[in-house]
Motif scaffolding. Structure first.
Motif, mmCIF file in Angstrom:
data_model
loop_
_atom_site.group_PDB
_atom_site.id
_atom_site.type_symbol
_atom_site.label_atom_id
_atom_site.label_comp_id
_atom_site.label_asym_id
_atom_site.label_seq_id
_atom_site.Cartn_x
_atom_site.Cartn_y
_atom_site.Cartn_z
ATOM 1 N N ARG A 13 1.986 -10.078 -8.696
ATOM 2 C CA ARG A 13 2.430 -8.735 -8.330
ATOM 3 C C ARG A 13 1.326 -8.034 -7.564
ATOM 4 N N LEU A 14 1.736 -7.185 -6.637
ATOM 5 C CA LEU A 14 0.770 -6.459 -5.835
ATOM 6 C C LEU A 14 1.271 -5.030 -5.669
ATOM 7 N N TRP A 15 0.462 -4.079 -6.104
ATOM 8 C CA TRP A 15 0.857 -2.672 -5.971
ATOM 9 C C TRP A 15 -0.090 -1.961 -5.025
ATOM 10 N N VAL A 16 0.447 -1.100 -4.186
ATOM 11 C CA VAL A 16 -0.382 -0.205 -3.393
ATOM 12 C C VAL A 16 0.071 1.209 -3.701
ATOM 13 N N ASN A 17 -0.874 2.044 -4.087
ATOM 14 C CA ASN A 17 -0.563 3.439 -4.377
ATOM 15 C C ASN A 17 0.553 3.562 -5.417
ATOM 16 N N GLY A 18 0.588 2.615 -6.347
ATOM 17 C CA GLY A 18 1.580 2.683 -7.411
ATOM 18 C C GLY A 18 2.916 2.046 -7.088
ATOM 19 N N HIS A 19 3.084 1.565 -5.812
ATOM 20 C CA HIS A 19 4.361 0.951 -5.435
ATOM 21 C C HIS A 19 4.179 -0.540 -5.234
ATOM 22 N N LEU A 56 -7.281 -8.086 -8.890
ATOM 23 C CA LEU A 56 -8.235 -7.126 -8.343
ATOM 24 C C LEU A 56 -7.716 -5.717 -8.563
ATOM 25 N N GLU A 57 -8.639 -4.791 -8.642
ATOM 26 C CA GLU A 57 -8.241 -3.395 -8.705
ATOM 27 C C GLU A 57 -9.150 -2.576 -7.806
ATOM 28 N N VAL A 58 -8.552 -1.719 -7.010
ATOM 29 C CA VAL A 58 -9.324 -0.833 -6.143
ATOM 30 C C VAL A 58 -8.932 0.597 -6.466
ATOM 31 N N ARG A 59 -9.917 1.407 -6.822
ATOM 32 C CA ARG A 59 -9.632 2.795 -7.170
ATOM 33 C C ARG A 59 -9.586 3.662 -5.912
ATOM 34 N N PRO A 60 -8.884 4.773 -5.975
ATOM 35 C CA PRO A 60 -8.887 5.685 -4.823
ATOM 36 C C PRO A 60 -10.314 6.095 -4.478
ATOM 37 N N GLY A 61 -10.637 6.059 -3.198
ATOM 38 C CA GLY A 61 -11.968 6.442 -2.759
ATOM 39 C C GLY A 61 -12.979 5.318 -2.810
ATOM 40 N N GLU A 62 -12.579 4.201 -3.382
ATOM 41 C CA GLU A 62 -13.517 3.084 -3.525
ATOM 42 C C GLU A 62 -13.638 2.314 -2.204
ATOM 43 N N VAL A 63 -14.825 1.799 -1.933
ATOM 44 C CA VAL A 63 -15.020 0.898 -0.805
ATOM 45 C C VAL A 63 -15.324 -0.475 -1.368
ATOM 46 N N VAL A 75 -18.073 7.634 3.558
ATOM 47 C CA VAL A 75 -18.685 8.858 3.033
ATOM 48 C C VAL A 75 -17.635 9.956 2.882
ATOM 49 N N ASP A 76 -16.669 9.964 3.819
ATOM 50 C CA ASP A 76 -15.617 10.975 3.766
ATOM 51 C C ASP A 76 -14.584 10.706 2.677
ATOM 52 N N GLY A 77 -14.732 9.576 1.985
ATOM 53 C CA GLY A 77 -13.882 9.341 0.826
ATOM 54 C C GLY A 77 -12.676 8.456 1.047
ATOM 55 N N MET A 78 -12.607 7.767 2.182
ATOM 56 C CA MET A 78 -11.484 6.875 2.423
ATOM 57 C C MET A 78 -11.562 5.658 1.494
ATOM 58 N N THR A 79 -10.407 5.245 0.986
ATOM 59 C CA THR A 79 -10.344 3.998 0.233
ATOM 60 C C THR A 79 -10.332 2.854 1.239
ATOM 61 N N GLY A 117 -13.179 8.519 -9.898
ATOM 62 C CA GLY A 117 -12.041 8.520 -10.800
ATOM 63 C C GLY A 117 -10.781 8.912 -10.093
ATOM 64 N N PRO A 118 -9.653 8.722 -10.752
ATOM 65 C CA PRO A 118 -8.372 9.057 -10.138
ATOM 66 C C PRO A 118 -8.230 10.567 -10.012
ATOM 67 N N ARG A 119 -7.596 10.985 -8.909
ATOM 68 C CA ARG A 119 -7.339 12.390 -8.731
ATOM 69 C C ARG A 119 -6.024 12.744 -9.411
ATOM 70 N N ALA A 120 -5.835 14.010 -9.631
ATOM 71 C CA ALA A 120 -4.610 14.449 -10.287
ATOM 72 C C ALA A 120 -3.401 14.024 -9.470
ATOM 73 N N GLY A 121 -2.420 13.457 -10.101
ATOM 74 C CA GLY A 121 -1.196 13.088 -9.420
ATOM 75 C C GLY A 121 -1.254 11.736 -8.750
ATOM 76 N N ALA A 122 -2.443 11.264 -8.389
ATOM 77 C CA ALA A 122 -2.547 9.959 -7.738
ATOM 78 C C ALA A 122 -2.581 8.868 -8.798
ATOM 79 N N PRO A 123 -2.033 7.698 -8.456
ATOM 80 C CA PRO A 123 -2.124 6.615 -9.435
ATOM 81 C C PRO A 123 -3.581 6.224 -9.655
ATOM 82 N N GLU A 124 -3.807 5.578 -10.778
ATOM 83 C CA GLU A 124 -5.182 5.250 -11.128
ATOM 84 C C GLU A 124 -5.797 4.283 -10.126
ATOM 85 N N PHE A 125 -4.945 3.358 -9.634
ATOM 86 C CA PHE A 125 -5.449 2.373 -8.680
ATOM 87 C C PHE A 125 -4.755 2.507 -7.339
ATOM 88 N N MET A 126 -5.535 2.423 -6.274
ATOM 89 C CA MET A 126 -4.931 2.412 -4.943
ATOM 90 C C MET A 126 -4.303 1.053 -4.694
#
Lengths: 307, 280
Positions: free
Chosen positions: B87-93, B52-59, B224-228, B22-31
């Motif tokens: 449209r294409l957003w990365v990290n909310g931008h 497409l949608e990629v969540r933070p931490g998702e591979v 495993v370390d949580g990189m998107t 799930g999204p972390r506090a302060g981070a946008p819902e989708f990476m």
């Protein structure tokens, strides 16, 4: 390199000690060439008409040495202008901005399209075309005036003529070098967030150098001799210096030989310098050896084999 | 070295229980969020509306036949290619554009470059800088782009190279390294910028078969370390084992997507079935 008999690990076959192919033809050719060379040197050295005494007398003369200094100065300045100008022009030429690339194209068109001799003369006579230079805003106020006569001396004219012309040639060499770099390099740098200028300076140009250096060495050696064209504006370079002497003494051939030997000495030194530059910019790829290094390495292998 | 200045292979918080949940506090819902993305080269339409949608931490692994547009899509995400529609957003931008009202403004080169700093990319052909050592490659961007002090960057770069198992190859030039080692340096180079998102463009396709494993292992550790991560790959095994989601692209569209196991074992679309039957 062979290991001493007792150190050879079990199971590993001994190194092959075959009789190498003998190149008898090479030996015959070597003897023949050496014979002809000795004969040529002997006959030239004993030919009085070459004027060896004159050559010997004038070789270290002050006039000649001054001429050499002038030739070197012209070559260094013109090549500096050429390399710096060439890089700027090449980068301009590859700019996505059509205005900038158009200006670079026009520059190359003009300066490469006219004889360098004409350009030198035109710079020398620029005072006839434009008597004064002034620094200011076009159609507006001017701040400083220069008299073309004071500003464009023969030396400055020579440098401008040679250097600006060289920049046009160098820009094509640099452009070819830049285009030879794998586009993936620029892409990787872009993906890391580097700016276009930084990519050029840090990633593309250092790699382009490997392609740029050999023809630049060629250009430098060529410039060393092309600089003799400044004799038309009475600039006392090496060639003009010997001309002054033989116009007085009528020892035309010996004096031209003096100049030729000096030109040969200077180009030889440049060739050596070029090798080390190439090796420096080729780091990370193939390592090149000097002839001496190769010779020493060969000797080492041979003596090792004999031991 | 204190544990908190260890190079962070991860952007996710340490206390994020399961990455990708799930999204972390302060981070946008989708990476990454793509909405009807179109891309053409001249008259050739390569992407025909990608959502497409990629969540933070998702591979997310992307598979598909060559020419399906998967690499192009990846390159659009860090604006190496300009999109023609959608449209294409990365990290909310928005990528490459600024929106004011309902009008789009193209970003300046410098602003796009700033956006790219947060996105790491690994290429099929490594694209290491051949005139720099492995260490030099890793240090280049943090020093030159972020202007960080060399000593500090060096320490981090050394740790990163140790992390990808190349502690003994710091001073080697790329030409002296195997393909697998080069690709691991390339991963360390991308990580040195501390990106929030990593893009992998067929990272093992140019490698000899016996070298594929070492690169995948590094990528797996990263996941495993949580990189998107978005990974364009032909390694179905990797997708199944490491991926949180799998996307099958063909002909410039997303044909099918879902959990890797579901898509691989039970593909719904005939084109997916056909492709998988040929690569498995």
């Amino acid at each position: 390199m062979t290991l001493p008999e007792e150190n050879v690990p079990r199971g590993r076959p001994a190194e092959i000690k075959a009789v190498p192919v003998r190149h008898y033809g090479r030996w015959v050719a070597a003897v023949l060439i050496l014979y002809i060379a000795i004969w040529a040197v002997y006959s030239v050295a004993n030919n009085e008409r070459f004027g060896w005494d004159t050559i010997n007398a004038w070789f270290w003369d002050g006039t000649i040495l001054d001429g050499i200094v002038m030739t070197l100065e012209l070559t260094v300045i013109a090549m500096l202008m050429g390399v710096v100008g060439g890089i700027v022009l090449a980068v301009m030429r590859l700019s996505p901005n059509p205005l900038i690339s158009g200006v670079a194209w026009a520059y190359v068109w003009v300066f490469r399209g006219t004889p360098v001799l004409v350009q030198i003369i035109l710079w020398f006579y620029v005072k006839a075309l434009i008597p004064t230079f002034s620094l200011g805003i076009p159609f507006g106020p001017t701040f400083v005036h220069f008299n073309a006569n004071d500003l464009i001396t023969a030396f400055v004219a020579g440098c401008l003529g040679l250097g600006l012309n060289e920049a046009a040639y160098m820009s094509e060499i640099v452009r070819a070098g830049i285009l030879s770099v794998d586009p993936g390099q620029g892409e990787a740098a872009t993906a890391l967030g580097m700016s276009r200028a930084k990519i050029m300076r840090r990633v593309v140009l250092p790699q382009a150098m490997r392609v740029i250096i050999p023809p630049t060495g060629n250009e430098t050696i060529s410039m060393l001799k092309t600089s003799s064209l400044v004799s038309v504006i009475a600039l006392a370079d090496l060639l003009y210096s010997v001309q002054i002497v033989y116009n007085r003494t009528y020892q035309t051939i010996p004096m031209l030989l003096v100049a030729s030997i000096w030109y040969l000495v200077m180009t030889s030194i440049l060739t050596v310098g070029q090798f080390y530059l190439e090796r420096y910019f080729g780091r990370g790829t193939a390592q090149r050896q000097t002839m001496l290094e190769r010779f020493v390495a060969n000797l080492r292998v041979r003596s090792g084999r004999r031991a | 070295m204190a544990s908190d200045d260890r190079p962070s292979l991860q952007k996710a918080d340490e206390d994020d229980p399961v990455p990708g949940t799930g999204p972390r506090a302060g981070a946008p819902e989708f990476m990454v969020r793509a909405e009807d993305v179109h891309k053409s080269f001249g008259r050739l339409e390569v992407l025909k509306g990608i959502d497409l949608e990629v969540r933070p931490g998702e591979v997310m692994c992307v598979i598909g036949p060559s020419g399906s547009g998967k690499s192009t899509f990846l390159r659009c995400i860090n604006h190496l290619e300009k999109i023609n529609g959608g449209r294409l957003w990365v990290n909310g931008h928005l990528v490459g554009y600024r929106q004011k009202g309902d009008r789009l403004y193209e970003m300046r080169e410098r602003e796009v470059a700033a956006q790219r700093r947060d996105i790491g990319m690994v290429f099929q052909r490594f694209n290491l800088f051949p005139h720099m050592t492995a260490l030099g490659n890793v240090m280049e961007a943090p020093v030159q782009v972020k202007g960080q002090p060399k000593g500090q960057v060096r320490e981090r770069a050394v740790a990163l190279l140790e992390r990808v198992g190349l502690a003994d190859k710091m001073d080697a030039y790329p030409a002296q390294l195997s393909g697998g080692q080069q690709q691991r340096v390339a991963i360390a180079r991308a990580l040195a910028m501390e990106p929030a998102l990593m893009l992998f463009d067929e990272p093992t396709s140019a490698l000899d078969p016996e070298l594929v494993g070492e690169v995948l292992e590094v990528m797996k550790q990263l996941a495993v370390d949580g990189m998107t991560m978005i990974v364009v790959t032909h390694e179905i095994g990797f997708a199944r084992e490491v991926g949180d989601s799998l996307v099958f692209m063909d002909g410039g569209v997303v044909v099918e997507q879902g959990r890797p196991r579901d898509v691989i074992e039970n593909p719904q679309h005939p084109r997916t079935q056909d492709f998988l039957s040929r690569v498995l």
